[in-house]
Design a protein around this motif. Sequence first.
Motif, PDB file in Angstrom:
ATOM      1  N   LEU A  62      -5.287  -3.165  -5.005  1.00  0.00           N
ATOM      2  CA  LEU A  62      -5.662  -2.586  -6.304  1.00  0.00           C
ATOM      3  C   LEU A  62      -5.848  -1.077  -6.262  1.00  0.00           C
ATOM      4  O   LEU A  62      -5.724  -0.397  -7.287  1.00  0.00           O
ATOM      5  CB  LEU A  62      -6.972  -3.231  -6.794  1.00  0.00           C
ATOM      6  N   THR A  63      -6.197  -0.542  -5.106  1.00  0.00           N
ATOM      7  CA  THR A  63      -6.522   0.882  -5.032  1.00  0.00           C
ATOM      8  C   THR A  63      -5.255   1.727  -5.220  1.00  0.00           C
ATOM      9  O   THR A  63      -4.258   1.523  -4.513  1.00  0.00           O
ATOM     10  CB  THR A  63      -7.180   1.201  -3.669  1.00  0.00           C
ATOM     11  N   GLN A  64      -5.342   2.654  -6.167  1.00  0.00           N
ATOM     12  CA  GLN A  64      -4.173   3.503  -6.453  1.00  0.00           C
ATOM     13  C   GLN A  64      -3.847   4.394  -5.268  1.00  0.00           C
ATOM     14  O   GLN A  64      -4.749   4.804  -4.533  1.00  0.00           O
ATOM     15  CB  GLN A  64      -4.465   4.370  -7.678  1.00  0.00           C
TER      16      GLN A  64
ATOM     17  N   CYS B  19      -9.414   1.021   0.251  1.00  0.00           N
ATOM     18  CA  CYS B  19      -8.211   0.201   0.028  1.00  0.00           C
ATOM     19  C   CYS B  19      -8.678  -1.235  -0.246  1.00  0.00           C
ATOM     20  O   CYS B  19      -8.983  -2.005   0.672  1.00  0.00           O
ATOM     21  CB  CYS B  19      -7.243   0.231   1.214  1.00  0.00           C
ATOM     22  N   VAL B  20      -8.763  -1.540  -1.531  1.00  0.00           N
ATOM     23  CA  VAL B  20      -9.293  -2.838  -1.970  1.00  0.00           C
ATOM     24  C   VAL B  20      -8.116  -3.781  -2.222  1.00  0.00           C
ATOM     25  O   VAL B  20      -7.146  -3.407  -2.880  1.00  0.00           O
ATOM     26  CB  VAL B  20     -10.108  -2.661  -3.273  1.00  0.00           C
ATOM     27  N   ALA B  21      -8.227  -4.993  -1.686  1.00  0.00           N
ATOM     28  CA  ALA B  21      -7.158  -5.981  -1.921  1.00  0.00           C
ATOM     29  C   ALA B  21      -7.788  -7.351  -2.132  1.00  0.00           C
ATOM     30  O   ALA B  21      -8.820  -7.678  -1.533  1.00  0.00           O
ATOM     31  CB  ALA B  21      -6.211  -6.015  -0.734  1.00  0.00           C
TER      32      ALA B  21
ATOM     33  N   ALA C 166      -5.937   7.383  -4.411  1.00  0.00           N
ATOM     34  CA  ALA C 166      -7.366   7.131  -4.170  1.00  0.00           C
ATOM     35  C   ALA C 166      -7.611   6.420  -2.842  1.00  0.00           C
ATOM     36  O   ALA C 166      -8.738   6.049  -2.524  1.00  0.00           O
ATOM     37  CB  ALA C 166      -7.932   6.301  -5.322  1.00  0.00           C
ATOM     38  N   ARG C 167      -6.573   6.219  -2.070  1.00  0.00           N
ATOM     39  CA  ARG C 167      -6.737   5.448  -0.831  1.00  0.00           C
ATOM     40  C   ARG C 167      -7.303   6.309   0.300  1.00  0.00           C
ATOM     41  O   ARG C 167      -7.003   7.496   0.378  1.00  0.00           O
ATOM     42  CB  ARG C 167      -5.383   4.848  -0.408  1.00  0.00           C
ATOM     43  N   ASP C 168      -8.108   5.698   1.155  1.00  0.00           N
ATOM     44  CA  ASP C 168      -8.729   6.393   2.288  1.00  0.00           C
ATOM     45  C   ASP C 168      -7.735   6.439   3.458  1.00  0.00           C
ATOM     46  O   ASP C 168      -7.368   5.377   3.996  1.00  0.00           O
ATOM     47  CB  ASP C 168     -10.004   5.626   2.681  1.00  0.00           C
ATOM     48  N   PRO C 169      -7.318   7.639   3.851  1.00  0.00           N
ATOM     49  CA  PRO C 169      -6.307   7.745   4.909  1.00  0.00           C
ATOM     50  C   PRO C 169      -6.720   7.061   6.217  1.00  0.00           C
ATOM     51  O   PRO C 169      -5.881   6.490   6.910  1.00  0.00           O
ATOM     52  CB  PRO C 169      -6.149   9.260   5.115  1.00  0.00           C
ATOM     53  N   ALA C 170      -8.021   7.106   6.525  1.00  0.00           N
ATOM     54  CA  ALA C 170      -8.468   6.504   7.794  1.00  0.00           C
ATOM     55  C   ALA C 170      -8.273   4.985   7.758  1.00  0.00           C
ATOM     56  O   ALA C 170      -7.795   4.374   8.727  1.00  0.00           O
ATOM     57  CB  ALA C 170      -9.931   6.855   8.047  1.00  0.00           C
ATOM     58  N   LEU C 171      -8.632   4.382   6.626  1.00  0.00           N
ATOM     59  CA  LEU C 171      -8.442   2.924   6.512  1.00  0.00           C
ATOM     60  C   LEU C 171      -6.951   2.595   6.459  1.00  0.00           C
ATOM     61  O   LEU C 171      -6.498   1.619   7.081  1.00  0.00           O
ATOM     62  CB  LEU C 171      -9.175   2.381   5.265  1.00  0.00           C
ATOM     63  N   MET C 172      -6.191   3.397   5.761  1.00  0.00           N
ATOM     64  CA  MET C 172      -4.749   3.137   5.667  1.00  0.00           C
ATOM     65  C   MET C 172      -4.115   3.134   7.063  1.00  0.00           C
ATOM     66  O   MET C 172      -3.252   2.312   7.360  1.00  0.00           O
ATOM     67  CB  MET C 172      -4.044   4.196   4.795  1.00  0.00           C
ATOM     68  N   ALA C 173      -4.603   4.042   7.923  1.00  0.00           N
ATOM     69  CA  ALA C 173      -4.042   4.101   9.283  1.00  0.00           C
ATOM     70  C   ALA C 173      -4.358   2.802  10.035  1.00  0.00           C
ATOM     71  O   ALA C 173      -3.521   2.282  10.782  1.00  0.00           O
ATOM     72  CB  ALA C 173      -4.612   5.307  10.025  1.00  0.00           C
ATOM     73  N   LYS C 174      -5.559   2.257   9.801  1.00  0.00           N
ATOM     74  CA  LYS C 174      -5.930   1.017  10.502  1.00  0.00           C
ATOM     75  C   LYS C 174      -5.120  -0.185  10.021  1.00  0.00           C
ATOM     76  O   LYS C 174      -5.004  -1.196  10.708  1.00  0.00           O
ATOM     77  CB  LYS C 174      -7.428   0.713  10.272  1.00  0.00           C
TER      78      LYS C 174
ATOM     79  N   VAL D  21      -1.210  -4.801   9.798  1.00  0.00           N
ATOM     80  CA  VAL D  21      -1.524  -5.874   8.853  1.00  0.00           C
ATOM     81  C   VAL D  21      -0.782  -5.707   7.527  1.00  0.00           C
ATOM     82  O   VAL D  21      -0.233  -6.674   6.978  1.00  0.00           O
ATOM     83  CB  VAL D  21      -3.058  -5.883   8.625  1.00  0.00           C
ATOM     84  N   ALA D  22      -0.780  -4.486   7.006  1.00  0.00           N
ATOM     85  CA  ALA D  22      -0.229  -4.272   5.655  1.00  0.00           C
ATOM     86  C   ALA D  22       0.904  -3.250   5.662  1.00  0.00           C
ATOM     87  O   ALA D  22       1.271  -2.748   4.602  1.00  0.00           O
ATOM     88  CB  ALA D  22      -1.354  -3.806   4.726  1.00  0.00           C
ATOM     89  N   GLY D  23       1.468  -2.992   6.830  1.00  0.00           N
ATOM     90  CA  GLY D  23       2.494  -1.955   6.959  1.00  0.00           C
ATOM     91  C   GLY D  23       3.623  -2.113   5.955  1.00  0.00           C
ATOM     92  O   GLY D  23       4.134  -1.133   5.419  1.00  0.00           O
ATOM     93  N   ARG D  24       4.001  -3.336   5.681  1.00  0.00           N
ATOM     94  CA  ARG D  24       5.105  -3.641   4.750  1.00  0.00           C
ATOM     95  C   ARG D  24       4.839  -3.075   3.359  1.00  0.00           C
ATOM     96  O   ARG D  24       5.775  -2.727   2.622  1.00  0.00           O
ATOM     97  CB  ARG D  24       5.219  -5.171   4.660  1.00  0.00           C
ATOM     98  N   MET D  25       3.556  -2.979   2.996  1.00  0.00           N
ATOM     99  CA  MET D  25       3.186  -2.595   1.625  1.00  0.00           C
ATOM    100  C   MET D  25       2.828  -1.124   1.500  1.00  0.00           C
ATOM    101  O   MET D  25       2.592  -0.654   0.396  1.00  0.00           O
ATOM    102  CB  MET D  25       1.950  -3.399   1.175  1.00  0.00           C
ATOM    103  N   LEU D  26       2.712  -0.422   2.640  1.00  0.00           N
ATOM    104  CA  LEU D  26       2.130   0.932   2.575  1.00  0.00           C
ATOM    105  C   LEU D  26       3.189   2.018   2.696  1.00  0.00           C
ATOM    106  O   LEU D  26       4.292   1.776   3.141  1.00  0.00           O
ATOM    107  CB  LEU D  26       1.061   1.081   3.668  1.00  0.00           C
TER     108      LEU D  26
END
Length: 290
Positions: free
Chosen positions: A268-270, A123-125, A273-281, A285-290
């Motif tokens: 930027l990451t589609q 998850c690249v930002a 293509a996002r890593d579920p483990a990182l998304m959970a973390k 921080v980024a809940g609004r966007m996910l």
Amino acid sequence: MTATKIAVIGGSGIYDIDGLQGAEWVTVKTPWGAPSDAILTGTLDGVEMAFLPRHGRGHVHSPSTVPYRANIDALKRIGCTDVISVSACGSFRDEMAPGDFVIVDQFIDRTFAREKSFFGTGCVAHVSVAHPTCPRLGAACLEAARDAGITVHDGGTYLAMEGPQFSTLAESRMYRESWGADVIGMTNMPEAKLAREAELCYASVAMITDYDSWHPDHGEVDVTEIIKTLMGNAEKGRDLVRRLPALLGADRAPCPHGCDRALEYAILTQEGARDPALMAKLDAVAGRML
Ligand SMILES: CSC[C@H]1O[C@H](OP(=O)(O)O)[C@H](O)[C@@H]1O
Ligand SMILES: Nc1ncnc2[nH]cnc12
């Protein structure tokens, strides 16, 4: 309008704040590890407040080992909207004397041994930190400092060094003469960058303790002198903090500078293509966007 919740990150010499109603130290768990300490929560003038001692009570964490990501995540996780850093700093300017405060508005980041982003592989930002502090929050800090009778300078560039040793004379001269820095400290980076990634307004109040080592009349940094000045500064810093809730108010309009929307076009990451483990973390921080 959303409810204001003001976070204060206290630096060297500030390990608690007084006057909070319903004061309670709360332990917050984060996916980035433990924060520097428990967080002191309560209300002041009807506004929710949260205080986190950056180095922990007893001054346990060095500038390089402060858990910056856990700290910012924890503050976001408990609903903070605004973060005010209150830090001890050296000065590169004659007119910014020990005992004065500076409302920092720019940084030069020379730190190199710290995790600097919540994002990465999976998850690249890329957020903008061209203007790394929030002008609305900085203006409130300036007003609070003036109301408290503190000699305060409006704007200044903070050089964030790795430490823990102070600068050499050559470095001190270079930061001052060639790089145009105004103050120096060891902790506001990556804190300010992480606050922007977490869509939190961030302001930095630099409390000057010394002239670093460049000043011909003051010699090299002397930590015992710093600690003496720090004690007076800490009392002034607490006075400044006590005035903030009345100035900021309990209800908060969206940030006119967009701090609370910093991630809007940054990821930027589609989705596929996002890593579920990182998304959970990234839930807080980024809940609004996910
Ligand atoms: C007490 S001298 C050096 C130490 O103080 C500052 O800490 P903080 O920014 O948390 O107030 C400076 O950055 C150094 O870590
Ligand atoms: N001269 C200095 N350099 C780095 N961090 C500091 N904190 C307080 N004074 C400092």
